[in-house]
Design a protein around this motif. Structure first.
Motif, PDB file in Angstrom:
ATOM      1  N   UNK B  84      44.489  25.464  32.366  1.00  0.00           N
ATOM      2  CA  UNK B  84      44.251  25.237  33.800  1.00  0.00           C
ATOM      3  C   UNK B  84      43.467  26.397  34.413  1.00  0.00           C
ATOM      4  N   UNK B  85      43.753  27.598  33.917  1.00  0.00           N
ATOM      5  CA  UNK B  85      43.042  28.759  34.464  1.00  0.00           C
ATOM      6  C   UNK B  85      41.565  28.728  34.047  1.00  0.00           C
ATOM      7  N   UNK B  86      41.329  28.370  32.788  1.00  0.00           N
ATOM      8  CA  UNK B  86      39.931  28.228  32.336  1.00  0.00           C
ATOM      9  C   UNK B  86      39.207  27.185  33.188  1.00  0.00           C
ATOM     10  N   UNK B  87      39.931  26.136  33.459  1.00  0.00           N
ATOM     11  CA  UNK B  87      39.383  25.067  34.299  1.00  0.00           C
ATOM     12  C   UNK B  87      39.053  25.600  35.710  1.00  0.00           C
ATOM     13  N   UNK B  88      39.966  26.388  36.249  1.00  0.00           N
ATOM     14  CA  UNK B  88      39.763  26.924  37.600  1.00  0.00           C
ATOM     15  C   UNK B  88      38.589  27.904  37.650  1.00  0.00           C
ATOM     16  N   UNK B  89      38.535  28.776  36.648  1.00  0.00           N
ATOM     17  CA  UNK B  89      37.424  29.744  36.614  1.00  0.00           C
ATOM     18  C   UNK B  89      36.096  28.987  36.581  1.00  0.00           C
ATOM     19  N   UNK B  90      36.064  27.956  35.749  1.00  0.00           N
ATOM     20  CA  UNK B  90      34.817  27.193  35.606  1.00  0.00           C
ATOM     21  C   UNK B  90      34.440  26.507  36.910  1.00  0.00           C
ATOM     22  N   UNK B 132      43.683  22.805  19.683  1.00  0.00           N
ATOM     23  CA  UNK B 132      42.659  23.602  19.002  1.00  0.00           C
ATOM     24  C   UNK B 132      42.009  24.579  19.982  1.00  0.00           C
ATOM     25  N   UNK B 133      41.505  25.687  19.443  1.00  0.00           N
ATOM     26  CA  UNK B 133      40.844  26.667  20.329  1.00  0.00           C
ATOM     27  C   UNK B 133      39.654  26.048  21.077  1.00  0.00           C
ATOM     28  N   UNK B 134      39.044  25.060  20.457  1.00  0.00           N
ATOM     29  CA  UNK B 134      37.882  24.453  21.116  1.00  0.00           C
ATOM     30  C   UNK B 134      38.261  23.748  22.415  1.00  0.00           C
ATOM     31  N   UNK B 135      39.543  23.418  22.515  1.00  0.00           N
ATOM     32  CA  UNK B 135      40.009  22.706  23.711  1.00  0.00           C
ATOM     33  C   UNK B 135      39.731  23.535  24.986  1.00  0.00           C
ATOM     34  N   UNK B 136      39.982  24.817  24.897  1.00  0.00           N
ATOM     35  CA  UNK B 136      39.761  25.661  26.078  1.00  0.00           C
ATOM     36  C   UNK B 136      38.276  25.650  26.470  1.00  0.00           C
ATOM     37  N   UNK B 137      37.423  25.682  25.425  1.00  0.00           N
ATOM     38  CA  UNK B 137      35.976  25.651  25.700  1.00  0.00           C
ATOM     39  C   UNK B 137      35.573  24.331  26.359  1.00  0.00           C
ATOM     40  N   UNK B 138      36.162  23.257  25.840  1.00  0.00           N
ATOM     41  CA  UNK B 138      35.850  21.932  26.403  1.00  0.00           C
ATOM     42  C   UNK B 138      36.342  21.846  27.855  1.00  0.00           C
ATOM     43  N   UNK B 139      37.570  22.348  28.038  1.00  0.00           N
ATOM     44  CA  UNK B 139      38.140  22.328  29.393  1.00  0.00           C
ATOM     45  C   UNK B 139      37.273  23.159  30.341  1.00  0.00           C
ATOM     46  N   UNK B 140      36.806  24.281  29.850  1.00  0.00           N
ATOM     47  CA  UNK B 140      35.929  25.133  30.679  1.00  0.00           C
ATOM     48  C   UNK B 140      34.664  24.366  31.060  1.00  0.00           C
ATOM     49  N   UNK B 143      35.443  21.891  33.521  1.00  0.00           N
ATOM     50  CA  UNK B 143      35.722  22.566  34.798  1.00  0.00           C
ATOM     51  C   UNK B 143      34.444  22.792  35.585  1.00  0.00           C
ATOM     52  N   UNK B 144      33.379  23.094  34.853  1.00  0.00           N
ATOM     53  CA  UNK B 144      32.085  23.274  35.528  1.00  0.00           C
ATOM     54  C   UNK B 144      31.682  21.980  36.246  1.00  0.00           C
ATOM     55  N   UNK B 145      31.910  20.875  35.569  1.00  0.00           N
ATOM     56  CA  UNK B 145      31.553  19.579  36.167  1.00  0.00           C
ATOM     57  C   UNK B 145      32.439  19.273  37.381  1.00  0.00           C
ATOM     58  N   UNK B 146      33.746  19.488  37.203  1.00  0.00           N
ATOM     59  CA  UNK B 146      34.659  19.187  38.312  1.00  0.00           C
ATOM     60  C   UNK B 146      34.335  20.055  39.535  1.00  0.00           C
ATOM     61  N   UNK B 147      33.905  21.283  39.292  1.00  0.00           N
ATOM     62  CA  UNK B 147      33.536  22.168  40.411  1.00  0.00           C
ATOM     63  C   UNK B 147      32.437  21.569  41.269  1.00  0.00           C
ATOM     64  N   UNK B 148      31.524  20.879  40.601  1.00  0.00           N
ATOM     65  CA  UNK B 148      30.445  20.233  41.362  1.00  0.00           C
ATOM     66  C   UNK B 148      30.992  19.087  42.210  1.00  0.00           C
ATOM     67  N   UNK B 149      32.017  18.441  41.683  1.00  0.00           N
ATOM     68  CA  UNK B 149      32.668  17.382  42.457  1.00  0.00           C
ATOM     69  C   UNK B 149      33.396  17.954  43.668  1.00  0.00           C
TER      70      UNK B 149
END
Lengths: 445, 228
Positions: B84-90, B132-140, B143-149
């Motif tokens: 969630x934090x990665x998502x928020x930062x993004x 998987x570690x890639x999950x955080x990258x995907x979430x990030x 997150x960039x996309x959601x930020x635009x929303x």
């Protein structure tokens, strides 16, 4: 298999949808006309940044919900204001009508939509249409001050001044504010009460927030009233005040240019008007420059400017003019053709009569046709029309002077000279060309 | 009137009419922004915190499903909060860029991609049982996309000029608090009691993720082909 190929399938599946989104996702706002970026100094104001955000937010709302009529109506209001600031009437009026038609198609009795549609019609000089739509809105809500403002304007433009006065009184009784005071001022001016008009527009200015466009526009009217009252120092101070409150306001810049013209400082006046002309789309700035170039011994520039004005007003687009603003502009074209070199008197008459057919009772239109008739040497016909133009006892010095010249030529020399003298008494600084034309009759008496 | 365009008077008819009537138009702009521009620091914090929070709860159903999808795969507080934090930062990055006008993503593209991102995360829950570690990258990235929303929603209100950065950060804090509320609620309602059960994945993760993915698929199709 799912564990082995799951990610490949998932990524592939997502990629396909991603492509589908890019290919098929249509911007609903494509059907909704967006706003245009401003250019020049007016693009750097905080007001523009705020307006831009507001309009973008509304467009996003509509993109998400094409039935968000509230946002559409608010967007129309923003577009009307934006047209005022930028002069892009052609674009924003059309865009506004598209939006309003969408709303009215689904909500034919939407009061706000009807009111705004009537407002756009007024802006386009489609006054009869504005009156019809305005009355429709009035029937829905007879307690709204704004609609009486529209009915006042429509009646006034159609030359139904008694009805206009009633509507303005009704408006003021419901809501005395900048808009209603401004209307009172205008009606008083039409009926020749310049001091009363000045008092009313001062109330309008004091009712507005300094620096806002509509407040400063009210101040422009105050400046204009001072001018036609012969008080050019007060007018100059008024325009300077407007510029202090709203820096780079093109109409205030033009006002100062006009003061310089009245003082005979033509080179200085040209600088002001050229600056204003570069800021917004406003044909009247070019029209002023036509006179100023000629007064400043730059005839070729003047001739070119006169042609530009005709082009801008849509003179070469067809029989019935729709200016580049998308408005009827036949009265303005009639005058514009009088300034081309050589003057095109036939086209001037044609356009003057087109406008006269639309609103034969309007004093400005009667004056325009009368003046074209005068230029063509049809003095008797000019005299009949100028009497109609004088019926409200307006004290506008240009109207008085033109009326005087017409009457002299029509054989009423005493009346004519009296009118010319009253014009000069009203405002010793009005249009220099007209004063020169009238000068022989004054000196002879 | 004094409309003598041909004779040296600049006041034109259209301007006059528009002047008389366009105060109405101004009123909207003023109400939308002058009020916001006059906010005190305290009012700005309160207002934008609330705005950020309510954008998730209760208004952001799609964001709620996204967070729940993140939660379901590994319903332990720590990894979920990391995601969630990665998502928020993004989303803070893209929201800031959008609000400063540096990017202006088209909402008709962004909104379907947001639902697609929900579908992706939900389906990933179905095909894997490990975080998987890639999950955080995907979430990030999502997150960039959601930020635009978020930017689209925030732009409707605008940000006060005098408290621009503070309001932006406060809005994001509100969003983060909204997400944490969902995570904690999900943990108390589901994770705490059922995550260690042998049937947790079979009876909760997979069915719920399929339901979320189906809703997200519906949204994606709706937003692309039947907007509005």
């Amino acid at each position: 298999m799912l564990k082995k190929y799951g990610y490949i399938i998932l990524i592939g599946f997502t990629a396909v949808f991603f492509v589908l989104i890019l290919v098929f996702s249509k911007d609903p706002a494509d059907k909704i006309p967006g706003f245009k970026d401003r250019i020049g100094n007016i693009s750097t104001t905080s007001e523009w940044l705020n307006s831009k955000k507001a309009m973008q937010g509304l467009l996003d709302n509509i993109a998400k919900n094409p039935k968000d009529y509230k946002s559409m109506l608010t967007l129309v209001e923003d577009y009307i204001q934006e047209a005022r600031v930028t002069g892009e009437y052609a674009y924003y009026d059309k865009a506004s009508l598209e939006l309003l038609d969408k709303v009215l198609k689904n909500e034919p009795r939407n009061f706000d939509a009807l009111t705004l549609k009537a407002l756009i019609y007024l802006s386009q000089h489609h006054f009869s249409d504005a009156l019809v739509v305005g009355k429709e809105a009035q029937a829905i809500n007879p307690y709204n001050a704004f609609i009486y403002g529209i009915l006042d304007d429509a009646n006034l433009e159609l030359g139904r001044y008694d009805s206009a006065v009633k509507m303005a009184d009704k408006m003021t009784s419901i809501r005395p504010d900048l808009r209603s005071y401004a209307r009172i001022s205008y009606l008083r001016e039409i009926y020749g009460d310049i001091p009363g008009a000045i008092s009313a527009i001062k109330l309008a200015v004091s009712s507005g927030y300094p620096g806002l466009e509509q407040t400063e526009w009210a101040r422009m009217i105050l400046g204009h009233l001072y001018e036609i009252d012969g008080k050019i120092d007060s007018a100059q101070l008024t325009y300077q005040k407007a510029l202090a409150e709203r820096p780079d306001y093109p109409f205030a810049i033009a006002g100062l240019g006009r003061i310089e013209k009245e003082k005979g400082n033509y080179a200085e006046a040209i600088k002001y008007f050229e600056k204003a002309k570069d800021m917004i789309v406003e044909y009247s700035f070019k029209d002023e420059l036509t006179d100023l170039y000629r007064l400043n011994n730059e005839p070729s520039k003047g001739d070119k400017s006169a042609v530009d004005v005709v082009d801008e007003l849509g003179g070469n687009l067809g029989d019935e003019s729709q200016s580049i603003h998308g408005h009827y502009a036949d009265k303005e074209l009639a005058y514009a053709y009088l300034k081309t070199n050589p003057a095109d008197l036939d086209k001037a008459l044609k356009h003057a009569l087109i406008e006269y057919d639309r609103r034969p009772d309007n004093i400005d239109v009667c004056e325009a046709v009368a003046w074209v008739r005068y230029k063509r040497g049809d003095y008797a016909q000019a005299d009949t029309l100028i009497n109609k133009a004088l019926r409200t006892h307006s004290r506008n010095p240009i109207l008085l002077c033109q009326a005087g010249l017409i009457k002299v030529k029509a054989g009423e020399a005493a009346n004519g000279v009296a009118l010319i003298k009253s014009a000069i008494q009203q405002d010793p600084y009005f249009d220099i060309n007209l004063r020169k034309e009238a000068a022989p009759y004054i000196s002879a008496n | 009137m004094m409309i003598e365009e041909n004779k040296g008077v600049l006041i034109t008819r259209k301007k006059w009419i528009a002047f008389l009537l366009a105060v109405l138009a101004f009123a909207h702009v003023a109400s939308a922004h002058v009020v916001v521009n006059n906010l005190s620091k305290t009012d700005a914090i309160s207002m934008y915190l609330q705005l950020g929070y309510t954008h998730i709860l209760p208004l952001g159903f799609d964001h709620i499903l996204f967070i729940l999808s993140l939660f379901l795969l590994n319903p332990k507080l720590k990894p979920v909060i990391w995601q969630a934090t990665a998502f928020t930062v993004a989303h803070t990055i893209t929201l800031g860029l959008s609000m400063y006008g540096l990017i202006s993503p088209p909402s008709h593209i962004i909104e379907p991609i947001i639902s697609l991102s929900i579908m992706y995360v939900a389906l990933e829950n179905v095909i894997t049982d490990k975080l998987r570690p890639t999950r955080v990258a995907v979430v990030f990235m999502f997150g960039l996309i959601h930020g635009m929303g978020f930017a689209s929603a925030l732009s409707q209100l605008g940000l006060p000029k005098n408290q621009f950065f503070l309001s932006l950060i406060t809005f994001n804090v509100g969003v983060e608090l909204g997400q944490l509320t969902i995570i904690l609620a999900a943990w108390f309602l589901v994770g705490k009691w059922f995550s260690h059960k042998p049937w947790y994945r079979k009876r909760i993760v997979i069915p719920v993720s399929i339901i979320i993915a189906s809703i997200a698929l519906f949204w994606t199709i709706q937003r692309v082909f039947f907007p509005g």
